[in-house]
Design an enzyme around this catalytic site. Sequence first.
Site: not given
Length: 474
Positions: A294, A315
Site C-alpha cells: 500500500d 496493492d
Amino acid sequence: MVFGNEMCDETPHPGECKTLLIKHKPIRSTTQFLQVSVERTLDGAVKAKSDTYFLEPQFGSKQAWEECMDLYEQTIHRLNESVLCPKNVCSRSDVQAWLSTALTNLDTCQEEMSELGVSSHSLESITIDVINTLAINKRMEQNGKEFGISKITMKTLSIGEKVDVVVAQDGSGDYKTIQEAVNGAGERLKGSPRYVIHVKQGVYEEYVNVGIKSNNIMITGDGIGKTIITGDKSKGRGFSTYKSATFVAEGDGFVGRDITIRNTAGPENHQAVALRSNSDMSVFYRCSIEGYQDTLYVHSGRQFFRECDIYGTVDFIFGNAAAVLQNCRIFARNPPNGVNTITAQSRFNPNQTTGIVIHNSVVKGAPGVQLGGVKTYLGRPWRSYARTVVIGTYLDTLIEPNGWIDWDNVTALSTLYYGEYQNSGPGSGTENRVDWAGFHVISDIQEAREFTLPKFIDSASWLPPTKVPFTINL
C-alpha cells in the site's frame, strides 16, 4: 412532483429519491432536479456527521472515529462545491468528480466502521443519496447539459518565479520542518496564487499533512534521493491504512516535485502508506514514492503523476481516484508471501469517474532485487467496478502470463474493467491473460482514447498551468 417522480424512477434507488424530494416544491427541469438532489444530499451529510459525533463510544477507537469525522468533513466540502457549481460556472464533469469523491469518502468510513462492528443508518442513507445524485448528474452529462466551462485558474511556479518560503534543517531557511511551512501558508482558497515551499536537501523525519483548506500549495525539493520525507507508521503498528501515510495531500491543486516520500515500516508491518492524496487536480512530478504494501494511496480526486518512481509489493498503487501515471517507473520489491499485486483499484459504483491509468511507463523489478519464484500481477479488484488500464507501457518478465488476479470476488470479474493497449516487453503478451468478462485487450483506438488525459481527468481545464510536461494522446 410528477416530473421528479419520473426522474427518480431512473435512479438506482427510486424510493429513497422520492422520499428525498417529497417536501420540495414541484420540480420543473432536470437542472432544478439535480440542484435539489445535491442540496438535500448535503443536508443528509451534515446530519450524518452530527450523528457520527455521538457514536464515538461505540467505535472503541478514537483514531477510527476521527477518521470518519474527517471523511464526513471532506464529503460536506465536495457536496458544497457541487451545490455552488452553477454560481461558480463549473462543469458537469467537475460535479461528477466531486460526487465520486464524496462516495469514496463514505465508503472509506464504512470500511472502518464495519471492521469495528459499528453501524450507522445515516451513513447508509447518505450513501444512497450520493449514488442517486451521481446517476442524475451522469444522465445530464450524457445529454450534454452543462453549467458552463470551468473558470478556476491554477496559478503555478514557472522558471524564475519567486519561492515563498524555504525549509532547511540547518536553520538557513524560513522554517526547519515542512509541516511548519505548510501551516505558515494558512488557509488558501481555490484560485489563489500558488504558494511555493522549497525544501532543501536533507532527510526530514516527519509526517506532513497539507489539509483540505490549504489549496494551491507546491512543495518542491532538490531532487529524488536528495530531499527525503520519511516515516514508519503502519497497520502492524496500530494505525489504520488511511492514517499510516507519511505524506498527505488534501488541499486541491497540490503540486509535489523533486522529492522522495518513504514509508520504512517494511513488509512485515503490512499496510504502510508513503503518500496519500485526496487532492483534486493534484500533480506529482519527478517524485519517488517508496514503500512495500500500500505505498501509494490515490484515494480520491483527479490526480496526475509524471516521471515518478513508485516502489512496492502488495496493492502498492491503490484507491479510488481518477489517477493517471505517465512516463513513470514502477518497481516491484520482494513481497512477504511470494505474490506482488501492482494495483488495487476500488471503484464500486459504475457512475464514478474513477480508475487507474498507467501510460507510457515501465514496470519491472526494483534494482538489485531478485524476483525468482515471486508471482507479480498487474492488479486485483478491490471493489466490484474496479477500473485499471495499462497503455503503451513496457512490462518486464516479472508479469505473470495471466496478468491479473482475483480477490475472492467472483461478481467483480464481470463488472470490473481491466484493459491493456499496445504494451511492449516480455510480460506484455495477452494470449494467456485471464478470460474474465471484464478484461479487455483493447483494439479500438476510440476506446483507448477514453483513458487519455483530456478524457479521463479533464486535464485541459487545470493541467497546463502547472508547467509540468504531459502527453494528451496515446
